[in-house]
Design a protein around this motif. Structure first.
Motif, PDB file in Angstrom:
ATOM      1  N   SER A  34       0.846  -1.205   0.000  1.00 25.57           N
ATOM      2  CA  SER A  34       0.000   0.000   0.000  1.00 25.57           C
ATOM      3  C   SER A  34       0.879   1.253   0.000  1.00 25.57           C
ATOM      4  CB  SER A  34      -0.871  -0.023   1.260  1.00 25.57           C
ATOM      5  OG  SER A  34      -1.315   1.259   1.557  1.00 25.57           O
ATOM      6  N   LYS A  35       0.375   2.298  -0.626  1.00 27.84           N
ATOM      7  CA  LYS A  35       1.112   3.583  -0.586  1.00 27.84           C
ATOM      8  C   LYS A  35       1.103   4.157   0.831  1.00 27.84           C
ATOM      9  CE  LYS A  35       0.998   5.017  -5.368  1.00 27.84           C
ATOM     10  NZ  LYS A  35       0.658   3.674  -5.897  1.00 27.84           N
ATOM     11  N   GLU A  36       0.222   3.605   1.666  1.00 30.52           N
ATOM     12  CA  GLU A  36       0.114   4.066   3.063  1.00 30.52           C
ATOM     13  C   GLU A  36       0.964   3.202   4.006  1.00 30.52           C
ATOM     14  OE1 GLU A  36      -1.796   6.689   3.903  1.00 30.52           O
ATOM     15  OE2 GLU A  36      -2.289   6.909   1.782  1.00 30.52           O
ATOM     16  N   PHE A  37       1.939   2.482   3.459  1.00 34.02           N
ATOM     17  CA  PHE A  37       2.676   1.499   4.271  1.00 34.02           C
ATOM     18  C   PHE A  37       3.249   2.100   5.569  1.00 34.02           C
ATOM     19  CE2 PHE A  37       6.612  -0.985   5.214  1.00 34.02           C
ATOM     20  CZ  PHE A  37       5.966  -2.145   5.634  1.00 34.02           C
ATOM     21  N   THR A  38       3.611   3.375   5.536  1.00 32.68           N
ATOM     22  CA  THR A  38       4.177   3.983   6.772  1.00 32.68           C
ATOM     23  C   THR A  38       3.159   3.970   7.911  1.00 32.68           C
ATOM     24  OG1 THR A  38       3.595   6.093   5.811  1.00 32.68           O
ATOM     25  CG2 THR A  38       5.953   5.559   5.887  1.00 32.68           C
ATOM     26  N   ASN A  39       1.872   3.877   7.569  1.00 32.19           N
ATOM     27  CA  ASN A  39       0.843   3.827   8.626  1.00 32.19           C
ATOM     28  C   ASN A  39       0.553   2.405   9.093  1.00 32.19           C
ATOM     29  OD1 ASN A  39       0.485   6.601   8.515  1.00 32.19           O
ATOM     30  ND2 ASN A  39      -0.909   6.429   6.770  1.00 32.19           N
ATOM     31  N   SER A  40       1.387   1.467   8.705  1.00 36.68           N
ATOM     32  CA  SER A  40       1.202   0.073   9.127  1.00 36.68           C
ATOM     33  C   SER A  40       1.288  -0.026  10.658  1.00 36.68           C
ATOM     34  CB  SER A  40       2.288  -0.799   8.488  1.00 36.68           C
ATOM     35  OG  SER A  40       3.545  -0.206   8.733  1.00 36.68           O
ATOM     36  N   LEU A  41       0.717  -1.099  11.197  1.00 35.47           N
ATOM     37  CA  LEU A  41       0.770  -1.311  12.650  1.00 35.47           C
ATOM     38  C   LEU A  41       2.208  -1.610  13.071  1.00 35.47           C
ATOM     39  CD1 LEU A  41      -2.319  -3.674  13.089  1.00 35.47           C
ATOM     40  CD2 LEU A  41      -2.217  -1.201  13.476  1.00 35.47           C
ATOM     41  N   LYS A  42       2.576  -1.089  14.247  1.00 33.73           N
ATOM     42  CA  LYS A  42       3.929  -1.357  14.761  1.00 33.73           C
ATOM     43  C   LYS A  42       3.846  -1.544  16.267  1.00 33.73           C
ATOM     44  CE  LYS A  42       5.395   1.898  11.327  1.00 33.73           C
ATOM     45  NZ  LYS A  42       3.990   2.286  11.052  1.00 33.73           N
ATOM     46  N   ARG A  43       4.562  -2.545  16.757  1.00 28.08           N
ATOM     47  CA  ARG A  43       4.563  -2.745  18.219  1.00 28.08           C
ATOM     48  C   ARG A  43       5.321  -1.614  18.902  1.00 28.08           C
ATOM     49  NH1 ARG A  43       7.019  -7.480  20.313  1.00 28.08           N
ATOM     50  NH2 ARG A  43       5.434  -7.760  21.895  1.00 28.08           N
ATOM     51  N   HIS A  44       6.402  -1.154  18.249  1.00 30.38           N
ATOM     52  CA  HIS A  44       7.203  -0.058  18.804  1.00 30.38           C
ATOM     53  C   HIS A  44       7.537   0.892  17.663  1.00 30.38           C
ATOM     54  CE1 HIS A  44       7.730  -2.702  22.226  1.00 30.38           C
ATOM     55  NE2 HIS A  44       8.202  -3.643  21.411  1.00 30.38           N
ATOM     56  N   ALA A  45       7.605   2.173  17.970  1.00 22.96           N
ATOM     57  CA  ALA A  45       8.011   3.125  16.921  1.00 22.96           C
ATOM     58  C   ALA A  45       9.450   2.796  16.521  1.00 22.96           C
ATOM     59  CB  ALA A  45       7.936   4.536  17.464  1.00 22.96           C
ATOM     60  N   PRO A  46       9.750   2.703  15.206  1.00 30.40           N
ATOM     61  CA  PRO A  46      11.129   2.373  14.811  1.00 30.40           C
ATOM     62  C   PRO A  46      12.098   3.515  15.135  1.00 30.40           C
ATOM     63  CG  PRO A  46       9.720   2.785  12.871  1.00 30.40           C
ATOM     64  CD  PRO A  46       8.831   2.857  14.079  1.00 30.40           C
ATOM     65  N   ASP A  47      13.380   3.161  15.336  1.00 32.12           N
ATOM     66  CA  ASP A  47      14.395   4.191  15.637  1.00 32.12           C
ATOM     67  C   ASP A  47      14.439   5.227  14.528  1.00 32.12           C
ATOM     68  OD1 ASP A  47      14.954   2.841  17.895  1.00 32.12           O
ATOM     69  OD2 ASP A  47      16.743   1.816  17.095  1.00 32.12           O
ATOM     70  N   LYS A  48      14.418   4.735  13.276  1.00 33.53           N
ATOM     71  CA  LYS A  48      14.395   5.648  12.130  1.00 33.53           C
ATOM     72  C   LYS A  48      13.107   5.382  11.381  1.00 33.53           C
ATOM     73  CE  LYS A  48      19.318   5.764  11.175  1.00 33.53           C
ATOM     74  NZ  LYS A  48      20.331   5.132  10.373  1.00 33.53           N
ATOM     75  N   PRO A  49      12.451   6.436  10.828  1.00 35.66           N
ATOM     76  CA  PRO A  49      11.195   6.196  10.117  1.00 35.66           C
ATOM     77  C   PRO A  49      11.370   5.261   8.925  1.00 35.66           C
ATOM     78  CG  PRO A  49      11.868   8.517   9.984  1.00 35.66           C
ATOM     79  CD  PRO A  49      12.881   7.824  10.825  1.00 35.66           C
ATOM     80  N   ILE A  50      10.292   4.625   8.522  1.00 36.53           N
ATOM     81  CA  ILE A  50      10.343   3.732   7.351  1.00 36.53           C
ATOM     82  C   ILE A  50      10.681   4.563   6.118  1.00 36.53           C
ATOM     83  CG2 ILE A  50       8.914   2.329   5.814  1.00 36.53           C
ATOM     84  CD1 ILE A  50       7.349   1.384   8.254  1.00 36.53           C
ATOM     85  N   ASN A  51      11.636   4.090   5.348  1.00 33.23           N
ATOM     86  CA  ASN A  51      11.945   4.685   4.048  1.00 33.23           C
ATOM     87  C   ASN A  51      11.015   3.990   3.035  1.00 33.23           C
ATOM     88  OD1 ASN A  51      12.998   4.978   1.453  1.00 33.23           O
ATOM     89  ND2 ASN A  51      15.102   5.255   2.220  1.00 33.23           N
ATOM     90  N   VAL A  52       9.972   4.701   2.613  1.00 32.66           N
ATOM     91  CA  VAL A  52       8.911   4.062   1.830  1.00 32.66           C
ATOM     92  C   VAL A  52       9.431   3.519   0.500  1.00 32.66           C
ATOM     93  CG1 VAL A  52       6.578   4.345   0.919  1.00 32.66           C
ATOM     94  CG2 VAL A  52       7.319   5.712   2.833  1.00 32.66           C
ATOM     95  N   ALA A  53      10.284   4.308  -0.153  1.00 35.99           N
ATOM     96  CA  ALA A  53      10.798   3.866  -1.458  1.00 35.99           C
ATOM     97  C   ALA A  53      11.616   2.585  -1.282  1.00 35.99           C
ATOM     98  CB  ALA A  53      11.653   4.962  -2.081  1.00 35.99           C
ATOM     99  N   LEU A  54      12.422   2.562  -0.225  1.00 34.35           N
ATOM    100  CA  LEU A  54      13.253   1.374   0.021  1.00 34.35           C
ATOM    101  C   LEU A  54      12.373   0.175   0.412  1.00 34.35           C
ATOM    102  CD1 LEU A  54      16.087   0.214   0.171  1.00 34.35           C
ATOM    103  CD2 LEU A  54      16.295   1.111   2.511  1.00 34.35           C
ATOM    104  N   ALA A  55      11.333   0.445   1.195  1.00 34.37           N
ATOM    105  CA  ALA A  55      10.409  -0.644   1.587  1.00 34.37           C
ATOM    106  C   ALA A  55       9.787  -1.259   0.335  1.00 34.37           C
ATOM    107  CB  ALA A  55       9.319  -0.104   2.499  1.00 34.37           C
ATOM    108  N   ALA A  56       9.356  -0.400  -0.592  1.00 32.19           N
ATOM    109  CA  ALA A  56       8.720  -0.899  -1.826  1.00 32.19           C
ATOM    110  C   ALA A  56       9.724  -1.716  -2.637  1.00 32.19           C
ATOM    111  CB  ALA A  56       8.188   0.268  -2.640  1.00 32.19           C
ATOM    112  N   LYS A  57      10.977  -1.236  -2.669  1.00 30.94           N
ATOM    113  CA  LYS A  57      12.025  -1.956  -3.414  1.00 30.94           C
ATOM    114  C   LYS A  57      12.284  -3.339  -2.778  1.00 30.94           C
ATOM    115  CE  LYS A  57      16.487  -0.715  -5.056  1.00 30.94           C
ATOM    116  NZ  LYS A  57      17.640   0.117  -4.820  1.00 30.94           N
ATOM    117  N   GLN A  58      12.360  -3.358  -1.465  1.00 32.31           N
ATOM    118  CA  GLN A  58      12.618  -4.638  -0.775  1.00 32.31           C
ATOM    119  C   GLN A  58      11.451  -5.608  -1.001  1.00 32.31           C
ATOM    120  OE1 GLN A  58      13.396  -3.444   3.317  1.00 32.31           O
ATOM    121  NE2 GLN A  58      15.472  -2.766   2.838  1.00 32.31           N
ATOM    122  N   HIS A  59      10.241  -5.070  -0.951  1.00 33.38           N
ATOM    123  CA  HIS A  59       9.077  -5.934  -1.147  1.00 33.38           C
ATOM    124  C   HIS A  59       9.029  -6.456  -2.586  1.00 33.38           C
ATOM    125  CE1 HIS A  59       5.191  -7.663  -0.591  1.00 33.38           C
ATOM    126  NE2 HIS A  59       4.638  -6.902  -1.507  1.00 33.38           N
TER     127      HIS A  59
END
Ligand code: CIR
Length: 286
Positions: A34-59
């Protein structure tokens, strides 16, 4: 007569397990992110925010690899109402020609299963079952070894799900509940190397899980290594997919994979880990 049929069924199931172990897959479902991937559920806030472009590339790299490893891959469109939709593993479990559609533990994620049910309903070889309330289940809590279905009791999956899964899979698979402790899913911290070997990180929570498994059955060996996140590996046919960034665990997994003559592929999952996902969560395999 009934016991004769049960005997025959057990023989056929055992034979097909030898012929086609539980990590032998021909089909996969994956889902666009989803383009809204940064709003995904998280148990803990990550140390660094999700890099959306990199997340899409990894997926995308993950989905491409899956498509190379199985005969047929179906890619579902992203569901913009559900930022976690790429974690398709949680929407169902498929084993022994049966697909059980989840009633997911997180209310925010309910609805992701609709498109999955639709695709699976079109597959003649798969019989559809629905978990009924008050059962809740995320596929990430289910470890299928081909003999046992270990079901993690977690904040997402409850004992009513264990009861209903037992009714659905008996006598093909023996359903065993495992208390997972402080983690999202059972498979966040243990996963399957082969039909007899479970990979785990060496820490107190996981040792408690090993003890629970050993109390129920002595059939498994455990491959231990230091990193908790790295314990989510994905075995598909003769390939073992592992996570990049955990050199000590990688060395142990590589050695074992070489001994078993497996191909090993290393994928970077850093941005998916920030949303509590890793390797098994991105596909439904059958
Ligand atoms: C969630 O909290 O549901 C998602 N952010 C992560 C789901 C990961 N699923 C899995 O490992 N099976």
């Amino acid at each position: 007569m009934k016991s004769l049929l049960t005997l025959l069924f057990t023989f056929v199931s055992t034979f097909s397990l030898v012929a086609n172990p539980c990590y032998y897959y021909e089909n996969a479902l994956v889902r666009q992110m989803s383009k809204e991937f940064t709003n995904s559920l998280k148990r803990h806030a990550p140390d660094k925010p999700i890099n959306v472009a990199l997340a899409a590339k990894q997926h995308q790299a993950y989905s491409n690899l899956i498509a190379q490893l199985v005969k047929t891959t179906t890619e579902l469109q992203a569901d913009t109402d559900h930022p976690d939709c790429n974690f398709i593993e949680d929407t169902a479990i498929i084993a022994c020609g049966k697909a059980v559609i989840s009633r997911m533990g997180a209310k925010e994620r309910r609805g992701e299963e609709i498109a999955v049910r639709q695709v699976l309903s079109g597959m003649e070889s798969t019989q559809i079952h629905e978990l009924q309330a008050p059962a809740t289940m995320d596929g990430g809590d289910i470890l299928n070894t081909g003999r046992h279905l270990f079901v993690g009791i977690s904040s997402r999956t409850n004992s009513e799900a264990v009861k209903q899964l037992s009714e659905i899979f008996d006598p093909q698979l023996s359903v065993i509940s495992i208390q997972v402790g402080d983690t999202l899913h059972l498979k966040s911290i243990i996963s399957l190397f082969d039909a007899d070997t479970i990979v785990v990180s060496d820490d107190p929570d996981v040792r408690a899980i090993i003890t629970q498994i050993q109390e129920k059955t002595s059939k498994y060996n455990f491959l231990l290594f230091p990193d908790r996140v790295a314990a989510n590996v994905l075995r598909i046919n003769d390939t073992l997919i592992i996570q990049d960034g955990f050199p000590k665990s990688e060395a142990i997994l590589r050695k074992k994979a070489e001994e078993s003559k497996l191909n090993i592929v290393v994928l970077q999952m850093s941005e998916l880990i920030k949303a509590d996902g890793a390797l098994t969560c991105g596909s439904l395999l059958f």
